[in-house]
Design a protein around this motif. Structure first.
Motif, PDB file in Angstrom:
ATOM      1  N   GLY A 228     -22.696   9.796  20.608  1.00 47.86           N
ATOM      2  CA  GLY A 228     -22.487  10.524  19.366  1.00 47.86           C
ATOM      3  C   GLY A 228     -22.582  12.021  19.481  1.00 47.86           C
ATOM      4  N   ASP A 229     -23.209  12.532  20.515  1.00 52.75           N
ATOM      5  CA  ASP A 229     -23.276  13.986  20.671  1.00 52.75           C
ATOM      6  C   ASP A 229     -21.874  14.557  20.861  1.00 52.75           C
ATOM      7  OD1 ASP A 229     -25.981  14.363  20.328  1.00 52.75           O
ATOM      8  OD2 ASP A 229     -26.463  14.129  22.450  1.00 52.75           O
ATOM      9  N   TYR A 230     -21.629  15.689  20.214  1.00 53.52           N
ATOM     10  CA  TYR A 230     -20.329  16.363  20.211  1.00 53.52           C
ATOM     11  C   TYR A 230     -19.240  15.499  19.576  1.00 53.52           C
ATOM     12  CZ  TYR A 230     -23.057  18.831  23.723  1.00 53.52           C
ATOM     13  OH  TYR A 230     -24.065  19.488  24.384  1.00 53.52           O
ATOM     14  N   GLY A 231     -19.649  14.487  18.790  1.00 52.88           N
ATOM     15  CA  GLY A 231     -18.695  13.610  18.129  1.00 52.88           C
ATOM     16  C   GLY A 231     -18.054  12.595  19.042  1.00 52.88           C
ATOM     17  N   LEU A 232     -18.631  12.362  20.226  1.00 52.66           N
ATOM     18  CA  LEU A 232     -18.003  11.522  21.236  1.00 52.66           C
ATOM     19  C   LEU A 232     -18.883  10.328  21.611  1.00 52.66           C
ATOM     20  CD1 LEU A 232     -16.658  14.360  23.582  1.00 52.66           C
ATOM     21  CD2 LEU A 232     -15.374  13.061  21.856  1.00 52.66           C
ATOM     22  N   VAL A 233     -18.267   9.345  22.227  1.00 52.96           N
ATOM     23  CA  VAL A 233     -18.970   8.188  22.788  1.00 52.96           C
ATOM     24  C   VAL A 233     -18.588   8.069  24.263  1.00 52.96           C
ATOM     25  CG1 VAL A 233     -19.120   6.906  20.619  1.00 52.96           C
ATOM     26  CG2 VAL A 233     -17.081   6.657  22.058  1.00 52.96           C
ATOM     27  N   GLU A 234     -19.369   7.235  24.985  1.00 58.43           N
ATOM     28  CA  GLU A 234     -19.100   7.003  26.405  1.00 58.43           C
ATOM     29  C   GLU A 234     -19.251   8.287  27.214  1.00 58.43           C
ATOM     30  OE1 GLU A 234     -18.400   3.509  28.541  1.00 58.43           O
ATOM     31  OE2 GLU A 234     -17.054   5.145  28.994  1.00 58.43           O
ATOM     32  N   LYS A 235     -18.290   8.597  28.087  1.00 58.98           N
ATOM     33  CA  LYS A 235     -18.380   9.774  28.945  1.00 58.98           C
ATOM     34  C   LYS A 235     -16.971  10.171  29.370  1.00 58.98           C
ATOM     35  CE  LYS A 235     -18.245   6.271  32.124  1.00 58.98           C
ATOM     36  NZ  LYS A 235     -18.449   4.843  31.865  1.00 58.98           N
ATOM     37  N   ALA A 236     -16.860  11.256  30.133  1.00 53.15           N
ATOM     38  CA  ALA A 236     -15.570  11.680  30.679  1.00 53.15           C
ATOM     39  C   ALA A 236     -15.802  12.239  32.069  1.00 53.15           C
ATOM     40  CB  ALA A 236     -14.903  12.721  29.784  1.00 53.15           C
ATOM     41  N   GLN A 237     -14.774  12.128  32.909  1.00 62.64           N
ATOM     42  CA  GLN A 237     -14.929  12.390  34.333  1.00 62.64           C
ATOM     43  C   GLN A 237     -15.171  13.860  34.667  1.00 62.64           C
ATOM     44  OE1 GLN A 237     -11.617  11.912  37.282  1.00 62.64           O
ATOM     45  NE2 GLN A 237     -12.576   9.935  37.603  1.00 62.64           N
ATOM     46  N   ASN A 238     -14.816  14.776  33.776  1.00 60.89           N
ATOM     47  CA  ASN A 238     -14.994  16.204  34.106  1.00 60.89           C
ATOM     48  C   ASN A 238     -15.724  16.976  33.024  1.00 60.89           C
ATOM     49  OD1 ASN A 238     -12.959  16.189  32.204  1.00 60.89           O
ATOM     50  ND2 ASN A 238     -11.730  17.766  33.228  1.00 60.89           N
ATOM     51  N   LEU A 239     -16.512  16.269  32.198  1.00 56.15           N
ATOM     52  CA  LEU A 239     -17.387  16.923  31.228  1.00 56.15           C
ATOM     53  C   LEU A 239     -18.824  16.814  31.738  1.00 56.15           C
ATOM     54  CD1 LEU A 239     -15.846  15.803  27.823  1.00 56.15           C
ATOM     55  CD2 LEU A 239     -15.404  17.881  29.149  1.00 56.15           C
ATOM     56  N   MET A 240     -19.615  17.894  31.548  1.00 62.42           N
ATOM     57  CA  MET A 240     -20.880  17.978  32.267  1.00 62.42           C
ATOM     58  C   MET A 240     -22.028  18.475  31.399  1.00 62.42           C
ATOM     59  SD  MET A 240     -19.152  19.367  35.764  1.00 62.42           S
ATOM     60  CE  MET A 240     -17.842  18.361  36.497  1.00 62.42           C
ATOM     61  N   GLU A 241     -22.027  18.083  30.121  1.00 60.17           N
ATOM     62  CA  GLU A 241     -23.183  18.353  29.293  1.00 60.17           C
ATOM     63  C   GLU A 241     -24.385  17.579  29.827  1.00 60.17           C
ATOM     64  OE1 GLU A 241     -19.775  19.781  27.210  1.00 60.17           O
ATOM     65  OE2 GLU A 241     -20.146  17.783  28.007  1.00 60.17           O
ATOM     66  N   ASP A 242     -25.583  18.062  29.523  1.00 62.63           N
ATOM     67  CA  ASP A 242     -26.790  17.418  30.051  1.00 62.63           C
ATOM     68  C   ASP A 242     -26.912  15.957  29.637  1.00 62.63           C
ATOM     69  OD1 ASP A 242     -27.575  19.619  31.471  1.00 62.63           O
ATOM     70  OD2 ASP A 242     -29.487  19.896  30.426  1.00 62.63           O
ATOM     71  N   CYS A 243     -26.390  15.599  28.457  1.00 68.82           N
ATOM     72  CA  CYS A 243     -26.479  14.195  28.040  1.00 68.82           C
ATOM     73  C   CYS A 243     -25.711  13.279  28.984  1.00 68.82           C
ATOM     74  CB  CYS A 243     -25.997  14.029  26.605  1.00 68.82           C
ATOM     75  SG  CYS A 243     -24.267  14.482  26.317  1.00 68.82           S
ATOM     76  N   LEU A 244     -24.765  13.839  29.758  1.00 66.93           N
ATOM     77  CA  LEU A 244     -23.995  13.049  30.720  1.00 66.93           C
ATOM     78  C   LEU A 244     -24.540  13.133  32.135  1.00 66.93           C
ATOM     79  CD1 LEU A 244     -20.257  13.705  29.735  1.00 66.93           C
ATOM     80  CD2 LEU A 244     -21.823  11.938  28.902  1.00 66.93           C
ATOM     81  N   VAL A 245     -25.084  14.270  32.523  1.00 65.03           N
ATOM     82  CA  VAL A 245     -25.418  14.463  33.943  1.00 65.03           C
ATOM     83  C   VAL A 245     -26.917  14.425  34.230  1.00 65.03           C
ATOM     84  CG1 VAL A 245     -23.305  15.762  34.328  1.00 65.03           C
ATOM     85  CG2 VAL A 245     -25.394  17.006  33.773  1.00 65.03           C
ATOM     86  N   ARG A 246     -27.754  14.492  33.214  1.00 64.31           N
ATOM     87  CA  ARG A 246     -29.196  14.352  33.420  1.00 64.31           C
ATOM     88  C   ARG A 246     -29.573  12.886  33.249  1.00 64.31           C
ATOM     89  NH1 ARG A 246     -33.607  16.023  29.059  1.00 64.31           N
ATOM     90  NH2 ARG A 246     -35.488  15.279  30.123  1.00 64.31           N
TER      91      ARG A 246
END
Length: 518
Positions: free
Chosen positions: A305-323
C-alpha cells in the motif's frame, strides 16, 4: 525417520554447527515487534532476539525481486557480477552455490520450499540430499485464484484475498508452506545422523496474494498499523511508479480498504512467526538447539500500500522493498550477545557468515563480509554503504518478465507489460544508501537523491538541490568504486596455456645461454 549415510572420514565435520536457514518471501524489514512496530505480532522472533539472537535492523537485499536476490545471497555475488538481474535468469550448474559448498564439505542438506534459485531441476542432487515436495492437493493462491474479485473486462490486480477458508471437512488450512514447515519439524526432531545437518526452508509467505486463515486473520489491531505513504506524496519518482499506478488501477480504493490489506499482510507475517516458533521448538525438544545456528531473513520487501502500490518492481528501491529482516542465532559455543544491531549490512554477507562459522574456504571469489564480529558486539560497524540494483538496458528485452500478456486477468500482466513495452520505465538502476542518504542512479531517467533523516519516507527527490552537492558527489563516487570492484570475478582454477616453445625462439636462446653460464 533415520538419515544414516556413509561418508568419508575426511569429510566429517562433527564440530561444525547444524544450520537452519529459514527464508520467508517478501517480508518487509519494518514488520517486527522488537524493532518498535506496535502492530507487528512476532512474539517468537522477538523472544529469540531478546535471549539468543542478533537482529540486524539495517539489512538490505541486492535486488528487489525474488530470483536475482536469491542468486545474490546464495553466492555472495552482486546481481551484475554474472548478469543475474532478471527473474528469467537463475543460477546455472556451473556457478557456485552455498548449499553445494556445504554438501561437499560433509553436511546433510534438507531442502523444503520454493526454488526461484536454480534453472536445472537435475541440479538438486548436487545441492541437497533430501528434498521435500508437498502434495498436489495443497493450496496455492497463485494457481487457484477463486479469491479474486473483478471481471475479465475490469480485472482485479490488488492481490487482496482477505480471509482464507478451510475446505469442507478439513481441520486446518493446509497449503504448501505448512507442508514444508511441518516436514522440516519432523526432520529436525528425528535426525540422528553423524553429519551436521542444514535445513534450507524457503517458504512462500508473506508473499502476496494478501490472504491468511484463522486464527491469524483479524488478529492485528488496525489502529496500530503505521500510516501509509500515499501515492500523492511521490513527486520526482521514476516512470515505473506512475506506470504501475495506472496499470494496477488501485487509485480509487478507500483508506479503509488499504488498512485491511495492510493488516492482512501483517497477519501473514504473524503466521510466519508462528512457523519460526515451531522450528525453534523442534530444535529445543530434539536437543539440537545449542549446537544449531538459526538464520531468518527475507529475499526482499513489499509495498503493502505504500506509494499506492502493492507487490514490488524490479527497479524500484524504496526501503519498504530493499530493507529486510535478518535474524541470526549462532550456536551456543559462539558466546555471542543478543539484541539489535544497527550497522549497515547486505544479504551478500549471509554466505560469508556461514562460511566463516563452519570453517569453509570457498574456491571462488565473493563479495560478502562475515557478520560474526557483530554477533559478539552488536554495537560495532560493518559497512559504510549498501547497494541494490535492478532493471535492464534497452537491448535486453529478454530481461522482461515472461508472463502471458495475452491473458488480461494474469496477476502480473500490468508489471510484465510495462517491462516489455517501456524499457525506459524498466531501465537499469543502482542504489547506494548510507545511514542518512540514498542515491538511485538511473540509466534512462533522472536520478533520485533523498535525505533520509529529514525525509524517511523518500518522498522529496533532492537530486537538483544545490545544498546537497557534496553528498551527491560522494555517493556517485561510491557507486563508481562499487561497480569497479565487483564488475566480474576471475575463476580460482587456473588453466595452463599450451603454447609451443617454438613461439619463443629468443627466450629459448637466452635460457640456453643462462644455463651454460651456470
Amino acid at each position: 525417520m533415520q538419515h544414516s549415510v556413509f561418508i568419508n572420514s575426511s569429510c566429517r565435520m562433527s564440530n561444525s554447527p547444524n544450520l537452519v536457514i529459514f527464508i520467508p518471501d517478501q517480508w518487509r524489514g519494518d514488520v517486527m515487534g522488537h524493532l518498535g512496530n506496535p502492530a507487528a505480532v512476532t512474539p517468537n522472533i522477538d523472544r529469540l532476539v531478546s535471549e539468543d539472537a542478533v537482529s540486524f535492523s539495517q539489512a538490505y537485499c541486492q535486488n528487489p525481486v525474488c530470483t536475482p536476490s536469491r542468486c545474490s545471497f546464495m553466492t555472495g555475488w552482486y546481481p551484475h557480477t554474472r548478469g543475474h538481474r532478471s527473474m528469467n535468469h537463475p543460477l546455472t550448474r556451473d556457478e557456485p552455490c552455498l548449499l553445494r559448498e556445504l554438501k561437499n564439505a560433509g553436511y546433510y542438506i534438507w531442502w523444503g520450499g520454493k526454488n526461484d534459485l536454480m534453472s536445472d531441476e537435475d541440479a538438486f542432487s548436487e545441492l541437497c540430499d533430501e528434498r521435500h515436495l508437498p502434495e498436489e492437493t495443497h493450496k496455492n493462491l497463485h494457481i487457484d485464484q477463486s479469491w479474486r474479485k473483478g471481471t475479465p473486462q475490469k480485472p482485479d490486480f490488488s492481490f487482496y484475498a482477505g480471509e482464507l477458508k478451510k475446505n469442507e471437512g478439513e481441520d486446518v488450512y493446509l497449503d504448501s508452506d505448512w507442508s514444508h514447515v511441518l516436514a522440516a519439524q519432523n526432520f529436525i526432531e528425528s535426525y540422528n545422523d553423524s553429519r551436521p545437518f542444514c535445513v534450507f526452508l524457503s517458504i512462500q509467505y508473506p508473499h502476496p496474494p494478501y490472504g491468511v486463515e484463522q486464527p491469524y486473520y483479524g488478529s492485528v489491531q488496525r489502529n496500530q498499523i503505521p500510516s501509509r505513504i500515499t501515492a500523492e506524496s511521490t513527486h520526482g519518482k521514476p516512470r515505473m511508479h506512475q506506470q504501475l499506478l495506472d496499470g494496477l488501477g488501485l487509485t480509487d480504493k478507500p483508506e479503509k480498504w488499504w488498512s485491511e490489506l495492510r493488516a492482512t499482510y501483517y497477519e501473514m507475517c504473524a503466521r510466519v512467526d508462528d512457523q519460526a516458533g515451531i522450528l525453534l521448538t523442534a530444535l529445543q525438544q530434539s536437543g539440537h538447539y545449542d549446537e544449531t545456528a538459526f538464520f531468518l531473513f527475507s529475499d526482499h520487501g513489499d509495498f503493502t500500500g505504500d506509494y499506492g502500490l502493492v507487490e514490488k518492481a524490479q527497479n524500484l528501491m524504496e526501503d519498504c522493498l530493499v530493507r529486510v529482516p535478518l535474524i541470526i542465532k549462532p550456536p551456543a559455543k559462539a558466546k555471542s550477545q543478543s539484541g539489535i544491531c544497527n550497522a549497515l549490512v547486505e544479504l551478500v554477507d549471509f554466505p560469508a557468515t556461514v562460511y566463516d562459522m563452519v570453517g569453509i574456504k570457498p574456491k571462488y571469489t565473493h563479495f560478502g563480509r562475515t557478520l560474526l564480529p557483530l554477533l559478539k558486539d552488536p554495537s560495532g560497524e560493518h559497512r559504510d554503504a549498501v547497494f541494490t540494483e535492478g532493471g535492464r538496458c534497452d537491448k535486453e528485452s529478454h530481461c522482461a518478465e515472461s508472463d502471458d500478456l495475452d491473458d488480461p486477468t494474469n496477476l502480473y500482466a500490468p508489471r510484465a507489460r510495462i517491462q516489455t513495452e517501456d524499457f525506459t520505465a524498466h531501465g537499469k538502476a543502482v542504489m547506494c544508501r548510507t545511514h542518512r542518504f540514498k542515491l538511485i542512479m538511473r540509466l534512462y531517467e533522472s536520478d533520485e537523491f533523498y535525505d533520509l533523516e529529514k525525509d524517511p519516507n523518500e518522498c522529496i527527490n533532492r537530486i537538483n538541490d544545490p545544498d546537497y552537492d557534496s553528498e551527491r558527489k560522494d555517493l556517485y563516487q561510491r557507486i563508481l568504486r562499487h561497480l569497479f570492484e565487483t564488475a566480474d570475478i576471475v575463476p580460482q582454477t587456473t588453466q595452463a596455456r599450451d603454447i609451443p616453445q617454438s613461439h619463443f625462439p629468443l627466450g629459448n636462446a637466452i635460457s640456453r645461454q643462462l644455463t651454460a653460464c651456470h
